[in-house]
Design an enzyme around this catalytic site. Structure first.
Site, mmCIF file in Angstrom:
data_model
loop_
_atom_site.group_PDB
_atom_site.id
_atom_site.type_symbol
_atom_site.label_atom_id
_atom_site.label_comp_id
_atom_site.label_asym_id
_atom_site.label_seq_id
_atom_site.Cartn_x
_atom_site.Cartn_y
_atom_site.Cartn_z
ATOM 1 N N CYS A 101 14.723 -13.456 74.851
ATOM 2 C CA CYS A 101 15.734 -12.401 74.729
ATOM 3 C C CYS A 101 16.589 -12.341 75.996
ATOM 4 O O CYS A 101 17.804 -12.162 75.924
ATOM 5 C CB CYS A 101 15.060 -11.061 74.473
ATOM 6 S SG CYS A 101 16.223 -9.709 74.329
ATOM 7 N N CYS A 201 11.666 -6.839 72.902
ATOM 8 C CA CYS A 201 12.858 -6.639 73.705
ATOM 9 C C CYS A 201 13.978 -5.926 72.929
ATOM 10 O O CYS A 201 14.523 -6.478 71.978
ATOM 11 C CB CYS A 201 13.296 -8.035 74.142
ATOM 12 S SG CYS A 201 14.808 -8.112 75.013
#
Length: 394
Positions: A101, A201
């Site tokens: 991420c 995330c």
């Protein structure tokens, strides 16, 4: 003219204080909330954490008097993170979505949006630090561990590049978590006492087995227990002092006949090495741990106790295409070695290790045995406080 910083406001305390500190440092600050998920065909939980988070982020921006908007990156997130996760699990590997991420979303897609808004930098609430040095007349950026040893998040940024690092600011990296909460309380920010998010995330709380089961179909298979005194481990001495990097990194190939079937499971791709929960096998002297999974044959191999030899290994391999150096000027050439400290998961204390660069791979050989070295995860190597590079474990 003031430099412009776009802060990824997540609705948590760290990014809230990041925005405040950037303001104090004289930057022109814009707050952006990333919406990374709204695919109802794959529900994540009954709650809707992103709604509450985006609301908190907006209230923080209002309190600080900075412009705020929400950006929808759910299409990119699904393609670059979620689809990748599913395919890795399906192939019996264990991905790390948070590392990805940062590389693919925060410091790529999000950075592009920030730059389109005229930003000079992107600031995040990561507990890590950045410094500039000069090497042979050239500017290099160092990624350093956060001052709060308990919160250091440099590992999650182990895949970012010099280019991405040059545009990044980490204002809370010099602070302890308690100081960050104190600043938030002093500034009367709504997030001052908010608990840290535990989920994926920028998505929030996810029950991974449920999430995976919505895409990967359950499939009954056997759980096989391998005894600790199996002949498979005959050449595995306690902390093997051999210097054969290939032998130390080699993976044992298990077969059903190497142990006994003790139960069944709903799909080998739902399990990962080192896992203890979810096996639902009782009556053993010590708890059972997953020592390997075979997604082709749909078998989970297990062993009793956390010191089972099937869990322990000193070496690992990173294939050439998966080696990443943040400090490219320190990159090893074929035949070179380097003394480092390394970790194979977040929060693991750094361990002494040696990097060996061969023609096709980089081998990381630890001084001591490591537990549950897992394919698909990231190994990151450091010298002192500085994270030099990382790679996907083969």
């Amino acid at each position: 003219m003031k430099k412009r910083v776009v802060v990824g406001l997540s609705g948590g305390v760290d990014s809230s204080v990041t925005a405040y500190l950037c303001q104090q440092q004289g930057y022109e600050v814009i707050g952006l909330f990333m919406k990374n998920w709204h695919d109802d065909s794959v529900t994540i939980s009954d709650e809707c954490p992103w709604l509450e988070d985006s609301n908190d982020a907006m209230l923080v921006a209002e309190k600080l008097g900075i412009p705020f908007q929400t950006v929808d990156l759910s299409k990119e997130y699904k393609k670059k993170i979620v689809d990748y996760m599913f395919s890795e699990y399906e192939n019996g590997r264990t991905p790390n979505p948070d590392v990805l991420c940062n590389r693919e979303i925060k410091f790529d897609e999000f950075l592009k949006i920030a730059e389109s808004l005229g930003a000079d930098y992107v600031a995040t609430g990561h507990y890590c630090r950045k410094e500039e040095i000069e090497v042979d007349g050239e500017k290099k950026y160092q990624l350093l561990a956060g001052k709060d040893g308990n919160k250091d998040q440099s590992y999650f940024l182990c895949q970012i590049s010099q280019e991405q690092l040059s545009k990044a600011l980490f204002p809370v990296g010099d602070l302890q978590k308690s100081e960050v909460r104190r600043i938030a309380a002093e500034q009367d920010l709504i997030t001052a006492d908010k608990k840290d998010s535990q989920g994926l995330c920028f998505i929030g709380k996810v029950r991974l087995p449920d999430f995976l089961q919505q895409q990967l179909k359950p499939k009954k298979g056997d759980i096989v227990e391998i005894p600790a005194d199996s002949p498979l481990y005959n050449n595995k001495k306690e902390n093997d002092t051999s210097d054969d990097i290939y032998k130390l990194s080699q993976k044992i190939k298990y077969q059903k006949s190497d142990g006994k079937v003790v139960a069944t499971h709903d799909g080998a791709h739902f399990f990962t090495k080192g896992q203890r929960k979810g096996l639902a096998v009782g009556g053993t002297k010590e708890p059972l741990f997953v020592i390997d999974t075979d997604v082709k044959e749909n078998i989970i191999y297990t062993g009793q106790g956390k010191d089972h030899p099937g869990l322990l290994k000193r070496g690992l391999e990173v294939k050439a295409n998966d080696i990443h150096w943040i400090r490219e000027d320190l990159k090893l050439k074929e035949g070179e070695i380097m003394e480092v400290q390394a970790r194979i998961r977040y929060r693991q204390p750094l361990e002494k290790a040696t990097l060996h660069q061969t023609k096709d791979s980089l081998f990381v050989i630890f001084e001591n045995n490591q537990s549950a070295i897992t394919e698909g995860q990231f190994v990151a190597w450091y010298q002192g406080d500085e994270l030099l590079g990382s790679g996907v474990i083969a």
